[in-house]
Each structure stands twice: as structure tokens, then as C-alpha cells.
Design a protein around this motif. Sequence first.
Motif, PDB file in Angstrom:
ATOM      1  N   ALA A  79      -1.824   6.723  11.380  1.00  0.00           N
ATOM      2  CA  ALA A  79      -0.853   6.778  10.268  1.00  0.00           C
ATOM      3  C   ALA A  79       0.117   6.522  10.952  1.00  0.00           C
ATOM      4  O   ALA A  79       0.748   6.379  11.738  1.00  0.00           O
ATOM      5  CB  ALA A  79      -1.038   7.477   9.284  1.00  0.00           C
ATOM      6  N   ALA A  81       2.836   6.801   9.988  1.00  0.00           N
ATOM      7  CA  ALA A  81       3.533   7.465   9.025  1.00  0.00           C
ATOM      8  C   ALA A  81       4.259   8.910  10.581  1.00  0.00           C
ATOM      9  O   ALA A  81       4.861   9.824  10.854  1.00  0.00           O
ATOM     10  CB  ALA A  81       3.704   7.940   7.790  1.00  0.00           C
ATOM     11  N   THR A 125      -3.895  -0.269  -0.064  1.00  0.00           N
ATOM     12  CA  THR A 125      -3.961   1.151  -0.036  1.00  0.00           C
ATOM     13  C   THR A 125      -3.620   1.435   1.672  1.00  0.00           C
ATOM     14  O   THR A 125      -2.401   1.870   2.922  1.00  0.00           O
ATOM     15  CB  THR A 125      -3.332   2.202  -0.431  1.00  0.00           C
ATOM     16  N   SER A 128      -1.170  -0.589   4.040  1.00  0.00           N
ATOM     17  CA  SER A 128      -0.009  -0.231   3.787  1.00  0.00           C
ATOM     18  C   SER A 128       0.460   1.230   5.058  1.00  0.00           C
ATOM     19  O   SER A 128       1.338   1.627   5.430  1.00  0.00           O
ATOM     20  CB  SER A 128       0.980   0.079   3.385  1.00  0.00           C
ATOM     21  N   THR A 129      -0.555   2.243   4.800  1.00  0.00           N
ATOM     22  CA  THR A 129       0.102   3.319   5.721  1.00  0.00           C
ATOM     23  C   THR A 129      -0.160   2.928   6.967  1.00  0.00           C
ATOM     24  O   THR A 129       0.427   4.239   8.122  1.00  0.00           O
ATOM     25  CB  THR A 129      -1.414   4.543   5.089  1.00  0.00           C
ATOM     26  N   ARG A 130      -0.866   2.327   7.789  1.00  0.00           N
ATOM     27  CA  ARG A 130      -1.123   1.477   9.232  1.00  0.00           C
ATOM     28  C   ARG A 130      -0.060   0.628   9.105  1.00  0.00           C
ATOM     29  O   ARG A 130      -0.170  -0.163  10.449  1.00  0.00           O
ATOM     30  CB  ARG A 130      -2.611   1.354   9.210  1.00  0.00           C
ATOM     31  N   GLU A 185       3.831  -0.912  -1.859  1.00  0.00           N
ATOM     32  CA  GLU A 185       3.005   0.103  -2.906  1.00  0.00           C
ATOM     33  C   GLU A 185       3.114  -0.348  -4.046  1.00  0.00           C
ATOM     34  O   GLU A 185       1.608  -1.004  -4.565  1.00  0.00           O
ATOM     35  CB  GLU A 185       3.033   1.553  -3.036  1.00  0.00           C
TER      36      GLU A 185
END
Length: 200
Positions: A79, A81, A125, A128-130, A185
Motif C-alpha cells: 500500500a 500509505a 479503490t 488508488s491505495t497502491r 476517491e
Amino acid sequence: MGKKKSKPQRPIKSLKDAEQAPSSDYIGGDALDDLLLKLTRSVEVAKASRGGLPEKIWMKQQFSIGVNDVTRVLERMPAAAASHSGCSIEALTGKALRRAPLVPLQAVLIAADCNPKWLTKHIPTLASTREVPILCLKDNKGSSLRLGQVADVRTALAIGIKARDSIINKTIDEVLKSSKPVANEQQIRQLVPQSSDMMD
């Protein structure tokens, strides 16, 4: 007998509402034709330099083809983050290191004509986190058929371009610079209906 209890009135969101998202978030028309033509040409040029590898193996090295394969590769990517929060590689467990993909995805192409919509709703989704850009392709002629032609399969709802140093990646870089990939998002929620919306 008894009366039925009425549900509280809520605005009804249907799949048609989700399909009527702003068209600027989709690649369609001449831009789609241009993108698919560039991709097909770059795949043909890259195939010529594949050496002695069979075509099927070479394609798997270049693309993640299909919803399941794209999902699998995205899930194995770390991820974004975690990579920005100062986590070191030593903090990852041995199991996570074994599951990491050899080649991460550069971009994901999704056919907007997917029916039912929930088949691909998780991909934007997850991507987008990656921090993997998403390009949603919309075509009245059937974008899943046209997307499949890029990877030499009959149809494809999703194709992930693996990050390698090839002419295919250079073509995708050019496309990403000139187009507007789905990145945040809010845009993802407009394009892909949420599971609670589908239950109504």
C-alpha cells in the motif's frame, strides 16, 4: 393481518445513476481509438523483440489480464500509505515479502461496459491505495471486446500493464500524461457504484 412496515424514504441510486457520471473521467470516442491503436502497435513492436519466449508467457510478463489477475497483483503490491509513512522493509514479515509481486502495475485499464458493475467495483479503490492510475474505457461498440484485442484474448474487463522498461510502458506514460486518470476517491465513487447502492 398486519401491515407491512414502510421503509424510510431515501434517494434511490441505481446503476444508471452511476453510469451517468461525468464523461470526462472516461476515455471514449477518438481518444479511445487512439489509445487502443497506440497500445496495439506497441504490443506488436514489443512482440518482435521477445526472443524465443512463447507468446502466451511473454504476454503474462507484460500484462495482468482479467479481473482476478489484476486484483491479485494489486493486493500483493504494498500500500502507498505504508511506503510513505516511514515503514522499512525490515518491518514487513517474511510472508509479505514472499507474496510481493515481481513486477508492480504501471496502470490499469478497465472496461466501463462491465455488466454487472460489481465485478470491477473493487479495482479502482484497490488501485488508488497502491497509487496505480486507472483508465476507464467507455465505448458503445463494447470496450471489453476492444480491450481484449490488445492482449490477444476475446474479451477483457480489466488489464494491468506491468511496470517494465518496454515500448508498451512508454506508450502508457504518454497516455497518462495526456489523459485524466481516475485518481481520487470521490471520482471513484462517481464511477463505480458502492455495494450498498446496489442492494436498493
